[in-house]
Scaffold this active site. Structure first.
Site, mmCIF file in Angstrom:
data_model
loop_
_atom_site.group_PDB
_atom_site.id
_atom_site.type_symbol
_atom_site.label_atom_id
_atom_site.label_comp_id
_atom_site.label_asym_id
_atom_site.label_seq_id
_atom_site.Cartn_x
_atom_site.Cartn_y
_atom_site.Cartn_z
ATOM 1 N N ASN A 24 11.364 -9.757 -3.758
ATOM 2 C CA ASN A 24 11.642 -8.633 -4.649
ATOM 3 C C ASN A 24 10.990 -7.331 -4.194
ATOM 4 O OD1 ASN A 24 9.563 -10.613 -5.484
ATOM 5 N ND2 ASN A 24 8.891 -8.958 -6.820
ATOM 6 N N CYS A 45 -3.793 1.420 -6.624
ATOM 7 C CA CYS A 45 -4.070 2.321 -7.743
ATOM 8 C C CYS A 45 -3.103 2.139 -8.903
ATOM 9 C CB CYS A 45 -4.001 3.768 -7.275
ATOM 10 S SG CYS A 45 -5.220 4.158 -6.021
#
Ligand code: PLP
Ligand code: FES
Lengths: 127, 387
Positions: free
Chosen positions: B151, B325
């Site tokens: 994916n 992040c």
């Protein structure tokens, strides 16, 4: 993305004081152990007052916004006043950060401390 | 300007025809397929029709299709169900580093239950080496689970080859086909699989409905205990509107698959070429040719992904990133780590995934919008030096 306040998005989209200062009086280069980001902070100091500050940051939106904000906060401050600026103060000035992003503001505080340490060391070396 | 969505690998919009097919089953035809009366028999007929349509598309018998609540449940059912059903024969499972968490986490759970799990590495393009699978099989191996296509980076795995090997050794073979059903042409026999997971919301169907293909004779221990639905393999009253929508979505994919694959491959390669021409120090992640037609995953050196994602979002372009992040754990994507990407390049990764509504104009707009975003962030980056 709504996880950030309007102020954070403003400082992220229009960061203040991006760049480097040639022959800066104090330079702080720090890395963030949590996610691997980097901030460089450059200070110009005249008569114990920070007259200019610039930054370069490799990091997330919050890291860029806190970098931008810390450069704004330190300008016009004495060294002692600047040393008292905490990461919380930077985050508050931005209208808060999501809890998971508080560590990014620590990067800004550390860069400031490190730049001031560098300035003080250079002063001592001169004397 | 209208925002453009480049995140079809995350989820797709329900096609209006799918919604129209579903609507009567919320109110008019609300009967429980388990009820003997006319109300129930009407919906039972519709559910069975959907099952037959999907089975035919997969080259399977309708009795081999179990409806579930989505890809996650299907993967859990396959991995844990097969492991428990075959406990008497062995305790060894083989999977890969780049599986979706919905396969890796059930495997980690089984490790705590005393199963042994071999997690195979992948090469720099994200491919599993069938020889590695062959070498990993032992007398105790009961299940191999390798995803059809990844994916994040889009790499397509040599599933048929691995399946053939599994069959020769009498090992169950499962594949997570959540990213490929309706997006690549295949049948379960092409792939030599015993178990295959899929999810409706990745092919313009509704969220919260999926399926597990279970080849006849494959034993699974059920973990939804209750009523007798799905031949006692998965208790709970059917998600009737969801299943009807899933059936319609598959029927529509059947009609448009060939053209979609052709268009998307052309746009995918145009994007990859365009990014490499317009931006320096860009790396394509995943296999250049054996990849999902709709997937572009690149790493842009010296910029961080969340910053790019936010900037693009402000300019009306939606995509995703594998940057540390942007994740709740503040760790970079396990898939990007598995292909050996340095942390710093994982940081600068962006995934653009296209879909049926994507247009040539969308592709051109993305090619125009990204380079200045990168330039702006690189001007702020202490790491970037133009080469
Ligand atoms: C490869 C893969 N497997 C499993 C899933 C989980 O599917 P679902 O969201 O239907 O539970 C997804 C989608 O998020 C996926 O991309
Ligand atoms: S710098 Fe990595 S999360 Fe903020």
């Amino acid at each position: 993305m709504s996880q950030y306040s309007e102020k954070v998005m403003d400082h992220f989209a229009n960061p203040r004081n991006v760049g480097e200062i040639e022959n800066a009086d104090g330079i702080g280069k720090v890395g963030n152990a949590v996610c691997g980001d980097i901030m460089n902070l450059y200070l110009r100091v005249e008569n114990n007052i920070i007259t200019d500050a610039k930054f370069k940051t490799f990091g997330c939106g919050a890291a860029i916004a806190t970098s931008s904000m810390v450069t704004e906060l330190v300008k016009g401050k004495t060294i002692d006043e600047a040393l008292a600026i905490t990461n919380r103060a930077v985050a508050e000035a931005l209208g808060g950060l999501p809890p998971i992003k508080m560590h990014c503001s620590v990067l800004a505080e550390e860069a400031l401390q490190s730049a001031i340490d560098d300035y003080l060391k250079k002063q001592r070396d001169k004397a | 300007m209208k925002p453009v969505y480049f995140d079809y690998a995350a989820t797709t919009p329900c096609d209006p025809e799918v919604v129209a097919a579903m609507l009567p089953y919320f109110s008019d035809r609300f009967g429980n397929p388990g009820s003997m009366h006319a109300f129930g028999q009407k919906t039972k007929g519709a559910v069975e029709e959907a099952r037959e349509g999907i089975a035919a598309f997969l080259g399977a018998d309708s009795g081999e299709i179990v409806f579930t609540s989505g890809g996650t449940e299907s993967n859990n059912m396959a991995v844990k169900g097969a492991a428990y059903a075959r406990r008497g024969k062995g305790n060894h499972i083989i999977t890969s580093q780049i599986e979706h968490h919905a396969v890796l986490e059930p495997c980690h759970f089984l490790e705590k239950e005393g199963f042994e799990v071999t997690i195979l590495p992948v090469d720099g393009d994200g491919r599993v080496d069938p020889d590695d699978v062959r070498r990993a099989i032992t007398d105790k191996t009961i299940l191999i689970s390798i995803m059809h296509a990844n994916n994040e980076i889009g790499t397509i795995q040599p599933i048929a080859e691995i399946g053939k090997m599994a069959r020769e050794r009498g090992v169950y073979f499962h594949t997570d086909a959540v990213q490929t059903l309706g997006h690549l042409p295949f049948t379960v026999n092409d792939l030599n699989v015993d178990l295959l997971s899929a999810s409706a919301h990745k092919l313009y169907g509704p969220k919260g409905v999926g399926l597990l293909y279970v080849r006849k004779g494959t034993r699974l221990t059920p973990f939804m205990h209750g009523g007798e639905q799905e031949n006692k393999r998965r208790a709970s009253t059917h998600n009737v509107p969801g299943i009807i929508g899933f059936g319609k979505a598959v029927e529509m994919a059947q009609g448009s698959l060939e053209k979609e694959v052709r268009d998307l491959i052309a746009w995918r390669d145009k994007l990859i070429r365009g990014f490499q021409e317009k931006i320096d120090q860009v790396k394509l992640n995943g296999d250049p040719t054996r990849r999902l037609p709709n997937n572009v995953n690149i790493s842009i050196a010296h910029v961080e992904g969340e910053g790019m994602l936010l900037s693009l979002d402000m300019l009306g372009i939606a995509c995703s990133t594998g940057s540390a992040c942007s994740s709740a754990s503040l760790a970079p994507s396990h898939v990007l780590m598995a292909i050996g990407l340095p942390h710093e390049l994982a940081h600068g990764s962006l995934r653009f995934s296209m879909g049926r509504p994507t247009t040539a104009a969308d592709v051109d707009r993305l090619l125009e919008v990204l380079p200045p975003v990168v330039a702006k962030l690189r001007a702020m980056s202490p790491l970037y030096h133009k080469t």
